[in-house]
Design a protein around this motif. Structure first.
Motif, PDB file in Angstrom:
ATOM      1  N   VAL A  32       0.840  -1.197   0.000  1.00  0.00           N
ATOM      2  CA  VAL A  32       0.000   0.000   0.000  1.00  0.00           C
ATOM      3  C   VAL A  32       0.877   1.250   0.000  1.00  0.00           C
ATOM      4  O   VAL A  32       0.638   2.189  -0.761  1.00  0.00           O
ATOM      5  CB  VAL A  32      -0.978   0.000   1.194  1.00  0.00           C
ATOM      6  CG1 VAL A  32      -1.666   1.347   1.354  1.00  0.00           C
ATOM      7  CG2 VAL A  32      -2.015  -1.103   1.021  1.00  0.00           C
ATOM      8  N   ALA A  33       1.906   1.265   0.831  1.00  0.00           N
ATOM      9  CA  ALA A  33       2.814   2.415   0.885  1.00  0.00           C
ATOM     10  C   ALA A  33       3.467   2.654  -0.474  1.00  0.00           C
ATOM     11  O   ALA A  33       3.565   3.803  -0.933  1.00  0.00           O
ATOM     12  CB  ALA A  33       3.878   2.191   1.956  1.00  0.00           C
ATOM     13  N   VAL A  49      -4.087   4.910  -9.378  1.00  0.00           N
ATOM     14  CA  VAL A  49      -4.719   3.810  -8.645  1.00  0.00           C
ATOM     15  C   VAL A  49      -4.029   3.679  -7.287  1.00  0.00           C
ATOM     16  O   VAL A  49      -2.957   3.093  -7.184  1.00  0.00           O
ATOM     17  CB  VAL A  49      -4.626   2.499  -9.460  1.00  0.00           C
ATOM     18  CG1 VAL A  49      -5.254   1.345  -8.706  1.00  0.00           C
ATOM     19  CG2 VAL A  49      -5.279   2.678 -10.815  1.00  0.00           C
ATOM     20  N   LYS A  50      -4.652   4.255  -6.251  1.00  0.00           N
ATOM     21  CA  LYS A  50      -4.028   4.302  -4.925  1.00  0.00           C
ATOM     22  C   LYS A  50      -4.948   3.884  -3.782  1.00  0.00           C
ATOM     23  O   LYS A  50      -4.500   3.690  -2.671  1.00  0.00           O
ATOM     24  CB  LYS A  50      -3.550   5.728  -4.628  1.00  0.00           C
ATOM     25  CG  LYS A  50      -2.476   6.230  -5.546  1.00  0.00           C
ATOM     26  CD  LYS A  50      -2.085   7.638  -5.156  1.00  0.00           C
ATOM     27  CE  LYS A  50      -1.036   8.191  -6.079  1.00  0.00           C
ATOM     28  NZ  LYS A  50      -0.646   9.550  -5.694  1.00  0.00           N
ATOM     29  N   LEU A  51      -6.241   3.803  -4.029  1.00  0.00           N
ATOM     30  CA  LEU A  51      -7.197   3.506  -2.961  1.00  0.00           C
ATOM     31  C   LEU A  51      -7.310   2.001  -2.747  1.00  0.00           C
ATOM     32  O   LEU A  51      -7.642   1.254  -3.676  1.00  0.00           O
ATOM     33  CB  LEU A  51      -8.581   4.057  -3.309  1.00  0.00           C
ATOM     34  CG  LEU A  51      -8.696   5.549  -3.542  1.00  0.00           C
ATOM     35  CD1 LEU A  51     -10.091   5.894  -4.028  1.00  0.00           C
ATOM     36  CD2 LEU A  51      -8.350   6.315  -2.278  1.00  0.00           C
ATOM     37  N   LEU A  52      -7.045   1.552  -1.543  1.00  0.00           N
ATOM     38  CA  LEU A  52      -7.238   0.142  -1.199  1.00  0.00           C
ATOM     39  C   LEU A  52      -8.725  -0.046  -0.913  1.00  0.00           C
ATOM     40  O   LEU A  52      -9.234   0.436   0.104  1.00  0.00           O
ATOM     41  CB  LEU A  52      -6.397  -0.222   0.027  1.00  0.00           C
ATOM     42  CG  LEU A  52      -6.519  -1.666   0.517  1.00  0.00           C
ATOM     43  CD1 LEU A  52      -5.969  -2.645  -0.517  1.00  0.00           C
ATOM     44  CD2 LEU A  52      -5.793  -1.829   1.847  1.00  0.00           C
ATOM     45  N   ASP A  92     -11.350   4.203   1.505  1.00  0.00           N
ATOM     46  CA  ASP A  92      -9.955   3.806   1.375  1.00  0.00           C
ATOM     47  C   ASP A  92      -9.599   3.009   2.625  1.00  0.00           C
ATOM     48  O   ASP A  92      -9.395   3.576   3.703  1.00  0.00           O
ATOM     49  CB  ASP A  92      -9.056   5.032   1.223  1.00  0.00           C
ATOM     50  CG  ASP A  92      -7.593   4.669   1.027  1.00  0.00           C
ATOM     51  OD1 ASP A  92      -7.282   3.465   0.867  1.00  0.00           O
ATOM     52  OD2 ASP A  92      -6.761   5.586   1.042  1.00  0.00           O
ATOM     53  N   LEU A  93      -9.542   1.700   2.504  1.00  0.00           N
ATOM     54  CA  LEU A  93      -9.313   0.819   3.647  1.00  0.00           C
ATOM     55  C   LEU A  93      -7.912   0.993   4.232  1.00  0.00           C
ATOM     56  O   LEU A  93      -7.671   0.575   5.365  1.00  0.00           O
ATOM     57  CB  LEU A  93      -9.567  -0.643   3.244  1.00  0.00           C
ATOM     58  CG  LEU A  93     -10.966  -0.930   2.705  1.00  0.00           C
ATOM     59  CD1 LEU A  93     -11.074  -2.367   2.254  1.00  0.00           C
ATOM     60  CD2 LEU A  93     -12.026  -0.600   3.736  1.00  0.00           C
ATOM     61  N   ALA A  94      -7.007   1.606   3.488  1.00  0.00           N
ATOM     62  CA  ALA A  94      -5.658   1.855   4.001  1.00  0.00           C
ATOM     63  C   ALA A  94      -5.704   2.772   5.225  1.00  0.00           C
ATOM     64  O   ALA A  94      -4.872   2.650   6.124  1.00  0.00           O
ATOM     65  CB  ALA A  94      -4.785   2.464   2.920  1.00  0.00           C
ATOM     66  N   VAL A  95      -6.701   3.652   5.291  1.00  0.00           N
ATOM     67  CA  VAL A  95      -6.835   4.552   6.436  1.00  0.00           C
ATOM     68  C   VAL A  95      -7.084   3.729   7.707  1.00  0.00           C
ATOM     69  O   VAL A  95      -6.508   4.014   8.756  1.00  0.00           O
ATOM     70  CB  VAL A  95      -7.959   5.588   6.182  1.00  0.00           C
ATOM     71  CG1 VAL A  95      -8.236   6.416   7.436  1.00  0.00           C
ATOM     72  CG2 VAL A  95      -7.592   6.484   5.006  1.00  0.00           C
ATOM     73  N   SER A  96      -7.889   2.678   7.597  1.00  0.00           N
ATOM     74  CA  SER A  96      -8.158   1.825   8.766  1.00  0.00           C
ATOM     75  C   SER A  96      -6.927   1.008   9.180  1.00  0.00           C
ATOM     76  O   SER A  96      -6.868   0.479  10.272  1.00  0.00           O
ATOM     77  CB  SER A  96      -9.339   0.899   8.500  1.00  0.00           C
ATOM     78  OG  SER A  96      -9.014  -0.056   7.508  1.00  0.00           O
ATOM     79  N   LEU A  97      -5.926   0.942   8.286  1.00  0.00           N
ATOM     80  CA  LEU A  97      -4.672   0.253   8.589  1.00  0.00           C
ATOM     81  C   LEU A  97      -3.609   1.203   9.128  1.00  0.00           C
ATOM     82  O   LEU A  97      -2.474   0.819   9.357  1.00  0.00           O
ATOM     83  CB  LEU A  97      -4.144  -0.457   7.332  1.00  0.00           C
ATOM     84  CG  LEU A  97      -5.037  -1.537   6.740  1.00  0.00           C
ATOM     85  CD1 LEU A  97      -4.439  -2.064   5.442  1.00  0.00           C
ATOM     86  CD2 LEU A  97      -5.251  -2.675   7.729  1.00  0.00           C
ATOM     87  N   GLY A  98      -3.972   2.496   9.271  1.00  0.00           N
ATOM     88  CA  GLY A  98      -3.055   3.458   9.858  1.00  0.00           C
ATOM     89  C   GLY A  98      -2.447   4.464   8.890  1.00  0.00           C
ATOM     90  O   GLY A  98      -1.659   5.306   9.304  1.00  0.00           O
ATOM     91  N   PHE A  99      -2.816   4.393   7.612  1.00  0.00           N
ATOM     92  CA  PHE A  99      -2.315   5.354   6.638  1.00  0.00           C
ATOM     93  C   PHE A  99      -3.109   6.652   6.717  1.00  0.00           C
ATOM     94  O   PHE A  99      -4.302   6.635   7.036  1.00  0.00           O
ATOM     95  CB  PHE A  99      -2.409   4.792   5.211  1.00  0.00           C
ATOM     96  CG  PHE A  99      -1.401   3.720   4.924  1.00  0.00           C
ATOM     97  CD1 PHE A  99      -0.162   4.035   4.388  1.00  0.00           C
ATOM     98  CD2 PHE A  99      -1.682   2.393   5.210  1.00  0.00           C
ATOM     99  CE1 PHE A  99       0.771   3.048   4.128  1.00  0.00           C
ATOM    100  CE2 PHE A  99      -0.764   1.387   4.962  1.00  0.00           C
ATOM    101  CZ  PHE A  99       0.479   1.724   4.413  1.00  0.00           C
ATOM    102  N   ALA A 100      -2.463   7.757   6.396  1.00  0.00           N
ATOM    103  CA  ALA A 100      -3.158   9.039   6.340  1.00  0.00           C
ATOM    104  C   ALA A 100      -4.100   9.059   5.149  1.00  0.00           C
ATOM    105  O   ALA A 100      -3.808   8.455   4.114  1.00  0.00           O
ATOM    106  CB  ALA A 100      -2.135  10.174   6.210  1.00  0.00           C
ATOM    107  N   PRO A 101      -5.234   9.745   5.272  1.00  0.00           N
ATOM    108  CA  PRO A 101      -6.145   9.859   4.132  1.00  0.00           C
ATOM    109  C   PRO A 101      -5.456  10.550   2.948  1.00  0.00           C
ATOM    110  O   PRO A 101      -4.628  11.441   3.142  1.00  0.00           O
ATOM    111  CB  PRO A 101      -7.297  10.716   4.659  1.00  0.00           C
ATOM    112  CG  PRO A 101      -7.198  10.635   6.149  1.00  0.00           C
ATOM    113  CD  PRO A 101      -5.743  10.421   6.456  1.00  0.00           C
ATOM    114  N   LEU A 102      -5.816  10.116   1.750  1.00  0.00           N
ATOM    115  CA  LEU A 102      -5.312  10.757   0.541  1.00  0.00           C
ATOM    116  C   LEU A 102      -6.111  12.028   0.280  1.00  0.00           C
ATOM    117  O   LEU A 102      -7.261  12.147   0.685  1.00  0.00           O
ATOM    118  CB  LEU A 102      -5.434   9.820  -0.662  1.00  0.00           C
ATOM    119  CG  LEU A 102      -4.551   8.576  -0.615  1.00  0.00           C
ATOM    120  CD1 LEU A 102      -4.936   7.612  -1.726  1.00  0.00           C
ATOM    121  CD2 LEU A 102      -3.081   8.964  -0.731  1.00  0.00           C
ATOM    122  N   ASP A 103      -5.503  12.967  -0.419  1.00  0.00           N
ATOM    123  CA  ASP A 103      -6.215  14.219  -0.766  1.00  0.00           C
ATOM    124  C   ASP A 103      -7.308  13.947  -1.756  1.00  0.00           C
ATOM    125  O   ASP A 103      -7.211  13.129  -2.608  1.00  0.00           O
ATOM    126  CB  ASP A 103      -5.242  15.228  -1.379  1.00  0.00           C
ATOM    127  CG  ASP A 103      -4.202  15.674  -0.342  1.00  0.00           C
ATOM    128  OD1 ASP A 103      -4.503  15.616   0.850  1.00  0.00           O
ATOM    129  OD2 ASP A 103      -3.102  16.063  -0.764  1.00  0.00           O
TER     130      ASP A 103
END
Length: 103
Positions: A32-33, A49-52, A92-103
């Motif tokens: 994801v990173a 393409v960046k949203l999990l 964006d499920l990456a946010v629930s994994l600790g990633f900052a929200p994308l713009d």
């Protein structure tokens, strides 16, 4: 020390109903990173393409690869249904994994 492998099949999207990318990884967080920073370049970077939007963990890498191959054969509509069953708002499920929200 042996690195633990955590096999995942995942779908990334550019936006709701946008460009999709299906893949398999042994390290979802690292993957994801890399996509979010466009480390890979290529298709996902070109199409934003960046949203999990969906992922599924498997017991073995072999199972994950088989599942990825199965889903790759699916029609686009089936992939959209798969996402919407688990993530109807295309969060964006990456946010629930600790990633900052994308713009």
């Amino acid at each position: 020390m042996k690195r633990s492998i955590e096999p995942y099949v995942y779908l990334l999207a550019s936006r709701r109903n946008g460009t999709l990318y299906l893949g398999v990884t042994s390290n979802l967080m690292q993957l994801v990173a890399q996509h979010r920073t466009e480390t890979f370049g290529g298709f996902t970077a070109e199409h934003g393409v960046k949203l999990l939007v969906w992922f599924e963990q498997h017991a073995t890498m072999e199972h994950a690869i088989l599942r990825e191959k199965q889903i790759k054969k699916w029609r686009r509509a089936w992939k959209l249904d798969l996402i919407e069953q688990a993530n109807p708002d295309w969060q964006d499920l990456a946010v629930s994994l600790g990633f900052a929200p994308l713009d």
